[in-house]
Design a protein around this motif. Structure first.
Motif, PDB file in Angstrom:
ATOM      1  N   TYR A 101      -3.167  -0.758  -3.972  1.00 52.00           N
ATOM      2  CA  TYR A 101      -3.311   0.450  -4.781  1.00 52.00           C
ATOM      3  C   TYR A 101      -2.867   0.207  -6.220  1.00 52.00           C
ATOM      4  O   TYR A 101      -3.517   0.655  -7.165  1.00 52.00           O
ATOM      5  N   LEU A 102      -1.757  -0.491  -6.394  1.00 53.64           N
ATOM      6  CA  LEU A 102      -1.300  -0.806  -7.750  1.00 53.64           C
ATOM      7  C   LEU A 102      -2.365  -1.592  -8.506  1.00 53.64           C
ATOM      8  O   LEU A 102      -2.611  -1.351  -9.683  1.00 53.64           O
ATOM      9  N   GLY A 103      -3.010  -2.521  -7.799  1.00 57.24           N
ATOM     10  CA  GLY A 103      -4.066  -3.314  -8.409  1.00 57.24           C
ATOM     11  C   GLY A 103      -5.278  -2.498  -8.804  1.00 57.24           C
ATOM     12  O   GLY A 103      -6.015  -2.866  -9.722  1.00 57.24           O
ATOM     13  N   ALA A 104      -5.503  -1.370  -8.134  1.00 60.05           N
ATOM     14  CA  ALA A 104      -6.636  -0.507  -8.465  1.00 60.05           C
ATOM     15  C   ALA A 104      -6.426   0.208  -9.794  1.00 60.05           C
ATOM     16  O   ALA A 104      -7.379   0.644 -10.433  1.00 60.05           O
ATOM     17  N   GLY A 105      -5.171   0.342 -10.202  1.00 60.51           N
ATOM     18  CA  GLY A 105      -4.881   0.958 -11.495  1.00 60.51           C
ATOM     19  C   GLY A 105      -5.078   2.468 -11.527  1.00 60.51           C
ATOM     20  O   GLY A 105      -5.277   3.043 -12.596  1.00 60.51           O
ATOM     21  N   LYS A 106      -5.014   3.110 -10.395  1.00 63.45           N
ATOM     22  CA  LYS A 106      -5.168   4.567 -10.327  1.00 63.45           C
ATOM     23  C   LYS A 106      -3.846   5.198  -9.932  1.00 63.45           C
ATOM     24  O   LYS A 106      -3.028   4.580  -9.247  1.00 63.45           O
ATOM     25  N   PRO A 107      -3.610   6.459 -10.335  1.00 61.73           N
ATOM     26  CA  PRO A 107      -2.370   7.120  -9.938  1.00 61.73           C
ATOM     27  C   PRO A 107      -2.264   7.223  -8.412  1.00 61.73           C
ATOM     28  O   PRO A 107      -3.270   7.379  -7.713  1.00 61.73           O
ATOM     29  N   ILE A 108      -1.047   7.133  -7.933  1.00 58.95           N
ATOM     30  CA  ILE A 108      -0.768   7.171  -6.503  1.00 58.95           C
ATOM     31  C   ILE A 108       0.045   8.428  -6.199  1.00 58.95           C
ATOM     32  O   ILE A 108       1.033   8.711  -6.872  1.00 58.95           O
ATOM     33  N   LEU A 109      -0.395   9.168  -5.181  1.00 57.72           N
ATOM     34  CA  LEU A 109       0.438  10.220  -4.607  1.00 57.72           C
ATOM     35  C   LEU A 109       1.115   9.579  -3.411  1.00 57.72           C
ATOM     36  O   LEU A 109       0.468   9.265  -2.412  1.00 57.72           O
ATOM     37  N   HIS A 110       2.406   9.330  -3.545  1.00 58.33           N
ATOM     38  CA  HIS A 110       3.162   8.671  -2.487  1.00 58.33           C
ATOM     39  C   HIS A 110       3.991   9.715  -1.761  1.00 58.33           C
ATOM     40  O   HIS A 110       4.806  10.406  -2.372  1.00 58.33           O
ATOM     41  N   ILE A 111       3.773   9.815  -0.460  1.00 56.95           N
ATOM     42  CA  ILE A 111       4.530  10.750   0.354  1.00 56.95           C
ATOM     43  C   ILE A 111       5.694   9.995   0.985  1.00 56.95           C
ATOM     44  O   ILE A 111       5.501   9.075   1.770  1.00 56.95           O
ATOM     45  N   GLN A 112       6.888  10.395   0.600  1.00 58.84           N
ATOM     46  CA  GLN A 112       8.118   9.744   1.047  1.00 58.84           C
ATOM     47  C   GLN A 112       8.525  10.307   2.402  1.00 58.84           C
ATOM     48  O   GLN A 112       8.809  11.491   2.535  1.00 58.84           O
ATOM     49  N   THR A 113       8.556   9.434   3.407  1.00 58.94           N
ATOM     50  CA  THR A 113       8.835   9.887   4.763  1.00 58.94           C
ATOM     51  C   THR A 113      10.270   9.602   5.217  1.00 58.94           C
ATOM     52  O   THR A 113      10.669  10.058   6.274  1.00 58.94           O
ATOM     53  N   SER A 114      11.021   8.849   4.433  1.00 63.97           N
ATOM     54  CA  SER A 114      12.421   8.585   4.773  1.00 63.97           C
ATOM     55  C   SER A 114      13.223   8.388   3.486  1.00 63.97           C
ATOM     56  O   SER A 114      12.651   8.123   2.428  1.00 63.97           O
ATOM     57  N   GLU A 115      14.519   8.498   3.595  1.00 64.35           N
ATOM     58  CA  GLU A 115      15.381   8.316   2.421  1.00 64.35           C
ATOM     59  C   GLU A 115      15.350   6.878   1.921  1.00 64.35           C
ATOM     60  O   GLU A 115      15.555   6.625   0.738  1.00 64.35           O
ATOM     61  N   ASP A 116      15.107   5.934   2.814  1.00 56.74           N
ATOM     62  CA  ASP A 116      15.094   4.515   2.449  1.00 56.74           C
ATOM     63  C   ASP A 116      13.674   3.981   2.258  1.00 56.74           C
ATOM     64  O   ASP A 116      13.394   2.829   2.562  1.00 56.74           O
ATOM     65  N   ASP A 117      12.790   4.803   1.754  1.00 51.16           N
ATOM     66  CA  ASP A 117      11.386   4.434   1.571  1.00 51.16           C
ATOM     67  C   ASP A 117      11.251   3.571   0.316  1.00 51.16           C
ATOM     68  O   ASP A 117      11.291   4.078  -0.807  1.00 51.16           O
ATOM     69  N   THR A 118      11.104   2.270   0.501  1.00 52.19           N
ATOM     70  CA  THR A 118      11.010   1.354  -0.646  1.00 52.19           C
ATOM     71  C   THR A 118       9.726   1.567  -1.436  1.00 52.19           C
ATOM     72  O   THR A 118       9.676   1.261  -2.625  1.00 52.19           O
ATOM     73  N   GLY A 119       8.689   2.102  -0.803  1.00 48.27           N
ATOM     74  CA  GLY A 119       7.449   2.416  -1.519  1.00 48.27           C
ATOM     75  C   GLY A 119       7.685   3.473  -2.584  1.00 48.27           C
ATOM     76  O   GLY A 119       7.139   3.399  -3.687  1.00 48.27           O
ATOM     77  N   SER A 120       8.516   4.464  -2.279  1.00 51.48           N
ATOM     78  CA  SER A 120       8.864   5.506  -3.254  1.00 51.48           C
ATOM     79  C   SER A 120       9.531   4.895  -4.472  1.00 51.48           C
ATOM     80  O   SER A 120       9.204   5.224  -5.613  1.00 51.48           O
TER      81      SER A 120
END
Length: 184
Positions: A101-120
């Motif tokens: 997704y980062l490579g696509a260069g488009k905004p990301i809506l990231h849904i955080q499912t845990s407090e330790d979500d490294t994607g967030s």
């Protein structure tokens, strides 16, 4: 090349990958999209997710395309206005999809499912999109905000990910780092 999978004149949200009932579940997103009840959003789900069609039942602006070839999938990501990522419950694994997704260069809506979500953490650190809690109301508020930016032609301009910072997460950069680590 264009995939012609996405509609024009509406905000296209694309999810590529696989939902899971136990750790990457789209239920709260589906509820938020249903409650938002707008006609200028189209959610396109690409991947092996047919088991989740009932989760989105009654929401007319969602379509499931099933599996498509990888290059068409990447093209759909680049054509999207917004990419949906649902974080994993477990913190020990960061899905490779987020790097795609980062490579696509488009905004990301990231849904955080845990407090330790490294994607967030990554999405916020790179200013690559909006992070919201896995809660219907939080997701709906986030979608409303992103839709308003899109309507005002400011969605892509509202996030300013640094290409140099993102490049450090590319496959080639990771391979070089691993090689350096192994040859010490």
């Amino acid at each position: 090349p264009k995939t012609n999978l996405l509609s024009t004149g509406i905000m296209n949200i694309v999810f590529t990958g696989t939902f899971y009932h136990d750790f990457r579940n789209p239920l709260q997103f589906a509820l938020a999209l249903r409650d938002l009840c707008v006609n200028d959003i189209m959610m396109t789900v690409i991947g092996d997710n047919l088991d989740f069609i009932p989760t989105f039942e009654g929401i007319s602006n969602v379509r499931f395309l099933g599996k498509i070839n990888h290059f068409e999938c990447l093209a759909a990501q680049r054509e999207a206005d917004l990419l949906l990522n649902i974080g994993n419950l477990q913190s020990y694994q960061l899905p490779g999809k987020i790097f795609e997704y980062l490579g696509a260069g488009k905004p990301i809506l990231h849904i955080q499912t845990s407090e330790d979500d490294t994607g967030s953490d990554l999405v916020q650190e790179l200013d690559a999109g909006l992070v919201v809690k896995n809660d219907c109301m939080a997701i709906m508020n986030g979608l409303q905000h992103l839709l308003e930016l899109w309507r005002n032609h400011k969605l892509a301009l509202s996030f300013s990910p640094n290409p140099t910072a993102i490049a450090q997460y590319s496959w080639s950069a990771r391979a070089k780092a691993l090689l350096q680590f192994l040859t010490r």
